[in-house]
Motif scaffolding. Structure first.
Motif, mmCIF file in Angstrom:
data_model
loop_
_atom_site.group_PDB
_atom_site.id
_atom_site.type_symbol
_atom_site.label_atom_id
_atom_site.label_comp_id
_atom_site.label_asym_id
_atom_site.label_seq_id
_atom_site.Cartn_x
_atom_site.Cartn_y
_atom_site.Cartn_z
ATOM 1 N N GLY A 142 7.757 -6.433 3.468
ATOM 2 C CA GLY A 142 8.073 -5.949 4.922
ATOM 3 C C GLY A 142 7.554 -4.712 5.051
ATOM 4 O O GLY A 142 6.996 -4.152 6.031
ATOM 5 N N LEU A 143 8.211 -3.719 3.961
ATOM 6 C CA LEU A 143 7.611 -2.277 4.316
ATOM 7 C C LEU A 143 6.260 -1.911 3.976
ATOM 8 O O LEU A 143 5.666 -1.185 4.909
ATOM 9 N N LEU A 144 5.545 -2.675 3.295
ATOM 10 C CA LEU A 144 4.294 -2.657 3.080
ATOM 11 C C LEU A 144 3.469 -3.162 4.316
ATOM 12 O O LEU A 144 2.538 -2.471 4.890
ATOM 13 N N PRO A 168 11.983 4.155 -4.004
ATOM 14 C CA PRO A 168 13.280 3.742 -5.039
ATOM 15 C C PRO A 168 13.313 2.332 -5.338
ATOM 16 O O PRO A 168 13.960 1.749 -6.160
ATOM 17 N N LEU A 169 12.721 1.572 -4.301
ATOM 18 C CA LEU A 169 12.755 0.124 -4.720
ATOM 19 C C LEU A 169 11.723 -0.434 -5.807
ATOM 20 O O LEU A 169 12.394 -1.259 -6.724
ATOM 21 N N LEU A 173 4.980 -0.111 -6.559
ATOM 22 C CA LEU A 173 4.370 -0.910 -5.340
ATOM 23 C C LEU A 173 4.419 0.459 -4.482
ATOM 24 O O LEU A 173 3.729 0.251 -3.366
ATOM 25 N N SER A 174 5.130 1.537 -4.698
ATOM 26 C CA SER A 174 5.251 2.767 -3.943
ATOM 27 C C SER A 174 3.578 3.246 -3.948
ATOM 28 O O SER A 174 3.328 3.961 -2.936
ATOM 29 N N LYS A 175 3.097 3.095 -5.066
ATOM 30 C CA LYS A 175 1.558 3.593 -4.830
ATOM 31 C C LYS A 175 0.724 2.914 -3.919
ATOM 32 O O LYS A 175 -0.254 3.675 -3.476
ATOM 33 N N ALA A 176 0.986 1.683 -3.660
ATOM 34 C CA ALA A 176 0.202 1.099 -2.447
ATOM 35 C C ALA A 176 0.571 1.994 -1.300
ATOM 36 O O ALA A 176 -0.568 2.037 -0.528
ATOM 37 N N MET A 177 1.674 2.256 -0.845
ATOM 38 C CA MET A 177 2.102 3.100 0.145
ATOM 39 C C MET A 177 1.410 4.464 0.062
ATOM 40 O O MET A 177 0.926 5.019 1.094
#
Length: 196
Positions: A142-144, A168-169, A173-177
């Motif tokens: 959802g965030l992505l 922090p999740l 995957l934060s790299k995608a953001m």
């Protein structure tokens, strides 16, 4: 992995206890795997469960791109294969050793499920863990998706807030953001026109 450490700690301890008490029924096999080796393959039948006791593994998913995407890097002691065992019956990702050699304890899925009849609390904890991981995955997706929408609008402030929320999740995957942020800031350029 993904903030489920308290639940995972309970599952790990109960799993080790189950291995001790029902050693003969579970017939655990001790495996060693070198760096780069796949211990689980995406799409393969999930017929066993593993406890990583030493080393680090990367959870990687292959969809369209030739190179796999790393979803997480996890270390001992971590449970592997429970989502496929309780879910679709197939592994949803590759599990590759990235620091090792890795040591794993593998048990047959059938033997494990039969033995769970003796420990209903462990069964409930494992189902809760799988459910928690699925809910966390939904949150990250959802965030992505919100990040993609913000990128389309050119809303770099929203992208920045979303990047802070997703980090922090799951770091990987934060790299995608971060890539969406770079696109929003114009740091990714269009590929050259190949028509000449």
């Amino acid at each position: 992995m993904w903030g489920d450490e308290p639940q995972l700690k309970v599952v790990r301890e109960r799993m080790k206890l189950l291995l001790d008490i029902h050693h003969e029924e579970l017939a655990p096999v001790h495996r060693h795997a070198d760096v780069g080796e796949l211990v689980m393959r995406q799409g393969q039948t999930a017929d066993s469960l593993m406890l990583l006791t030493r080393g680090k593994v990367a959870i990687q998913i292959r969809l369209i791109e030739a190179e796999p995407h790393t979803l997480a890097v996890i270390e001992a002691e971590e449970l592997l294969g429970e989502m496929g065992l309780f879910g679709s019956g197939q592994h949803s990702a590759d599990v590759r050793v990235v620091e090792g050699p890795a040591e794993l304890v593998e048990v047959s899925g059938d033997n494990f499920l039969k033995t769970l009849l003796f420990d209903i609390d462990l069964a409930m904890e494992m189902l809760a863990l799988v459910s928690q991981r699925c809910m966390r995955s939904n949150q990250v997706i959802g965030l992505l998706l919100d990040g993609i929408a913000a990128s389309e609008r050119g809303d770099t402030d929203q992208l920045g807030r979303l990047a802070t929320e997703i980090e922090p999740l799951n770091y990987c995957l934060s790299k995608a953001m971060d890539r969406l942020l770079a696109i929003g800031h114009g740091r990714y350029s269009e590929p050259p026109d190949s028509t000449g």
